[in-house]
Design a protein around this motif. Structure first.
Motif, PDB file in Angstrom:
ATOM      1  N   GLU A 143       0.815  -1.211   0.000  1.00  0.00           N
ATOM      2  CA  GLU A 143       0.000   0.000   0.000  1.00  0.00           C
ATOM      3  C   GLU A 143       0.850   1.263   0.000  1.00  0.00           C
ATOM      4  OE1 GLU A 143      -3.729  -1.764   2.693  1.00  0.00           O
ATOM      5  OE2 GLU A 143      -2.067  -0.662   3.638  1.00  0.00           O
ATOM      6  N   ALA A 144       2.089   1.162   0.471  1.00  0.00           N
ATOM      7  CA  ALA A 144       2.933   2.340   0.672  1.00  0.00           C
ATOM      8  C   ALA A 144       3.104   3.190  -0.586  1.00  0.00           C
ATOM      9  CB  ALA A 144       4.287   1.920   1.235  1.00  0.00           C
ATOM     10  N   PRO A 145       3.359   2.577  -1.774  1.00  0.00           N
ATOM     11  CA  PRO A 145       3.505   3.426  -2.968  1.00  0.00           C
ATOM     12  C   PRO A 145       2.245   4.201  -3.311  1.00  0.00           C
ATOM     13  CG  PRO A 145       4.426   1.236  -3.356  1.00  0.00           C
ATOM     14  CD  PRO A 145       3.676   1.170  -2.063  1.00  0.00           C
ATOM     15  N   ILE A 146       1.073   3.614  -3.066  1.00  0.00           N
ATOM     16  CA  ILE A 146      -0.181   4.321  -3.344  1.00  0.00           C
ATOM     17  C   ILE A 146      -0.350   5.488  -2.373  1.00  0.00           C
ATOM     18  CG2 ILE A 146      -2.700   4.124  -3.365  1.00  0.00           C
ATOM     19  CD1 ILE A 146      -2.396   1.251  -4.268  1.00  0.00           C
TER      20      ILE A 146
ATOM     21  N   VAL B 189     -12.124  11.072  -5.329  1.00  0.00           N
ATOM     22  CA  VAL B 189     -10.675  11.298  -5.287  1.00  0.00           C
ATOM     23  C   VAL B 189     -10.216  11.112  -3.840  1.00  0.00           C
ATOM     24  CG1 VAL B 189     -10.549  12.784  -7.309  1.00  0.00           C
ATOM     25  CG2 VAL B 189     -11.040  13.807  -5.080  1.00  0.00           C
ATOM     26  N   TYR B 190      -8.958  10.704  -3.687  1.00  0.00           N
ATOM     27  CA  TYR B 190      -8.451  10.309  -2.372  1.00  0.00           C
ATOM     28  C   TYR B 190      -7.139  11.027  -2.061  1.00  0.00           C
ATOM     29  CZ  TYR B 190     -11.729   6.466  -3.049  1.00  0.00           C
ATOM     30  OH  TYR B 190     -12.861   5.724  -3.285  1.00  0.00           O
ATOM     31  N   LYS B 191      -6.936  11.280  -0.777  1.00  0.00           N
ATOM     32  CA  LYS B 191      -5.691  11.880  -0.305  1.00  0.00           C
ATOM     33  C   LYS B 191      -5.341  11.259   1.041  1.00  0.00           C
ATOM     34  CE  LYS B 191      -3.622  16.436   0.688  1.00  0.00           C
ATOM     35  NZ  LYS B 191      -3.284  16.233   2.113  1.00  0.00           N
ATOM     36  N   ALA B 192      -4.074  11.036   1.276  1.00  0.00           N
ATOM     37  CA  ALA B 192      -3.634  10.443   2.542  1.00  0.00           C
ATOM     38  C   ALA B 192      -3.908  11.399   3.702  1.00  0.00           C
ATOM     39  CB  ALA B 192      -2.150  10.118   2.486  1.00  0.00           C
TER      40      ALA B 192
ATOM     41  N   ALA C 278      -3.893   4.260 -11.086  1.00  0.00           N
ATOM     42  CA  ALA C 278      -3.592   3.079 -11.904  1.00  0.00           C
ATOM     43  C   ALA C 278      -2.563   3.412 -12.976  1.00  0.00           C
ATOM     44  CB  ALA C 278      -4.876   2.552 -12.540  1.00  0.00           C
ATOM     45  N   GLU C 279      -2.708   4.573 -13.594  1.00  0.00           N
ATOM     46  CA  GLU C 279      -1.749   4.986 -14.634  1.00  0.00           C
ATOM     47  C   GLU C 279      -0.363   5.225 -14.036  1.00  0.00           C
ATOM     48  OE1 GLU C 279      -3.667   8.388 -16.226  1.00  0.00           O
ATOM     49  OE2 GLU C 279      -5.081   7.236 -17.470  1.00  0.00           O
ATOM     50  N   LEU C 280      -0.318   5.808 -12.848  1.00  0.00           N
ATOM     51  CA  LEU C 280       0.966   6.069 -12.202  1.00  0.00           C
ATOM     52  C   LEU C 280       1.676   4.786 -11.799  1.00  0.00           C
ATOM     53  CD1 LEU C 280       0.129   9.099  -9.874  1.00  0.00           C
ATOM     54  CD2 LEU C 280       1.757   9.095 -11.766  1.00  0.00           C
ATOM     55  N   SER C 281       0.902   3.815 -11.334  1.00  0.00           N
ATOM     56  CA  SER C 281       1.491   2.588 -10.795  1.00  0.00           C
ATOM     57  C   SER C 281       1.554   1.449 -11.809  1.00  0.00           C
ATOM     58  CB  SER C 281       0.694   2.122  -9.577  1.00  0.00           C
ATOM     59  OG  SER C 281      -0.654   1.875  -9.930  1.00  0.00           O
TER      60      SER C 281
ATOM     61  N   LYS D 212      -7.523  -1.764  -3.330  1.00  0.00           N
ATOM     62  CA  LYS D 212      -6.591  -1.337  -2.292  1.00  0.00           C
ATOM     63  C   LYS D 212      -7.012  -0.003  -1.681  1.00  0.00           C
ATOM     64  CE  LYS D 212      -2.493  -3.714  -4.113  1.00  0.00           C
ATOM     65  NZ  LYS D 212      -1.141  -3.536  -4.690  1.00  0.00           N
ATOM     66  N   ILE D 213      -7.452   0.906  -2.525  1.00  0.00           N
ATOM     67  CA  ILE D 213      -7.873   2.229  -2.051  1.00  0.00           C
ATOM     68  C   ILE D 213      -9.051   2.100  -1.092  1.00  0.00           C
ATOM     69  CG2 ILE D 213      -9.120   4.297  -2.802  1.00  0.00           C
ATOM     70  CD1 ILE D 213      -6.245   4.731  -3.172  1.00  0.00           C
ATOM     71  N   GLU D 214     -10.033   1.286  -1.462  1.00  0.00           N
ATOM     72  CA  GLU D 214     -11.212   1.126  -0.607  1.00  0.00           C
ATOM     73  C   GLU D 214     -10.840   0.506   0.738  1.00  0.00           C
ATOM     74  OE1 GLU D 214     -14.376   2.179  -0.914  1.00  0.00           O
ATOM     75  OE2 GLU D 214     -13.562   3.299  -2.604  1.00  0.00           O
ATOM     76  N   THR D 215      -9.909  -0.440   0.719  1.00  0.00           N
ATOM     77  CA  THR D 215      -9.448  -1.053   1.969  1.00  0.00           C
ATOM     78  C   THR D 215      -8.779  -0.018   2.863  1.00  0.00           C
ATOM     79  OG1 THR D 215      -9.128  -3.208   0.914  1.00  0.00           O
ATOM     80  CG2 THR D 215      -7.937  -2.813   2.958  1.00  0.00           C
TER      81      THR D 215
END
Length: 323
Positions: free
Chosen positions: A31-34, A82-85, A49-52, A62-65
């Motif tokens: 999960e760390a790279p995301i 959209v998501y942000k840490a 998805a495009e970045l990774s 993974k995002i939903e988890t």
């Protein structure tokens, strides 16, 4: 590679060096790279998805988890989520408050001190209050007063959505045995917490029962704001002085600009007062004292919560509007 990612996350998420070992506990290696990709700005699953160079469905899973575990914030933009840490303190706050603290047992004492320190510094810096004391419904004499302020039940009743979750402060600090299940979340906050599985929807009747408990257990009711200026309320909380970070910020650190008074103040009928001291023991704000066998109110310290009113055996205490 993974160590480099975690060190970069340490920098971007404002992780104190003492807690670098906590990151791999709450953020898995895959999960760390995301998380790193959304550490500074919001991105949708397609962009990630495009970045990774990973399938979008896999990224979404993974995002939903991570969202359910409280690692990410989410909002809607142009018809897509959209998501942000979250910040590091936001992540560990969720872990402690939502019952995942066993994984962090080695660090709990320091993490609790860290969370409180961050909160108090935020309180010092705030321009507007972030919460407001609400007088207990049982403390108001509806026959003799025209109530110019909302009570907790009014706030819940006018909300589009509401749900019950464990008190964030008591679940985090665990300094007393007062009830946990008495924090009511409202509207969008309630919807998100239900979706994440950490709150459950309740009927208005159950919400009223939860609010009644505040008086029984000597808890102060507070409304917590997401936007003070717009009057947007996220939670109705029933708070103790040993765990609540809002009250502790005032009592232990002398910070009070974050905590608004209710608009009421306690007063005493000296002729009725028997000097039993019940009000002194009930007051979480240390605004009551006994002098010459009678109870007195320190008006500067009184927040108008009503706890002193509801248990006075001779009905000597009451609340009056301040304006």
């Amino acid at each position: 590679m993974s160590l480099d990612v975690y060190h970069e996350l340490e920098r971007l998420l404002d992780v104190p060096s003492a807690f670098i070992e906590v990151l791999p506990i709450i953020i898995k290696r895959e999960e760390a790279p995301i998380v790193l990709s959304v550490a500074t700005d919001y991105k949708n699953c397609k962009e990630l998805a495009e970045l990774s160079e990973v399938e979008e469905d896999e990224v979404k899973r993974k995002i939903e988890t991570m969202f359910v575990r409280g690692l990410l914030d989410r909002k809607e933009k142009q018809g897509r989520y959209v998501y942000k840490a979250k910040s590091f303190v936001g992540m560990v706050r969720r872990y402690l408050a939502e019952g995942r603290d066993k994984k962090l047992e080695k660090y709990l004492r320091l993490l609790r001190e860290f969370i409180l320190h961050v909160d108090v510094e935020d309180f010092r810096a705030t321009q507007y209050p972030v919460c407001k004391v609400i007088p207990l419904n049982q403390a108001i004499d509806f026959k003799s007063l025209i109530i110019p302020y909302e009570l907790a039940r009014d706030i819940v009743e006018r909300s589009r959505s509401f749900a019950l979750l464990n008190c964030i402060c008591r679940a985090t600090y665990k300094r007393c045995n007062k009830p946990l299940d008495n924090c009511i979340s409202l509207d969008d906050t309630a919807d998100i917490l239900v979706e994440r599985g950490v709150a459950r929807r309740i009927a208005l009747e159950e919400a009223e029962m939860v609010l009644e408990k505040a008086n029984e257990y000597g808890l102060v009711q507070q409304s917590v704001y997401s936007d003070w200026v717009k009057g947007k309320i996220q939670y109705i909380c029933s708070c103790c002085s040993c765990c609540c970070h809002f009250i502790r910020g005032y009592l232990e650190f002398g910070v009070k600009q974050h905590l608004a008074k209710s608009g009421f103040i306690a007063e005493v009928d000296s002729d009725k007062c028997s000097g039993c001291g019940t009000c002194v023991r009930r007051c979480l704000f240390k605004a009551r004292r006994l002098e010459n066998g009678k109870s007195f109110v320190d008006e500067e310290r009184c927040y108008g919560c009503g706890l002193c009113v509801t248990t006075c055996p001779v009905q000597a205490s009451s609340l009056k509007p301040t304006t």
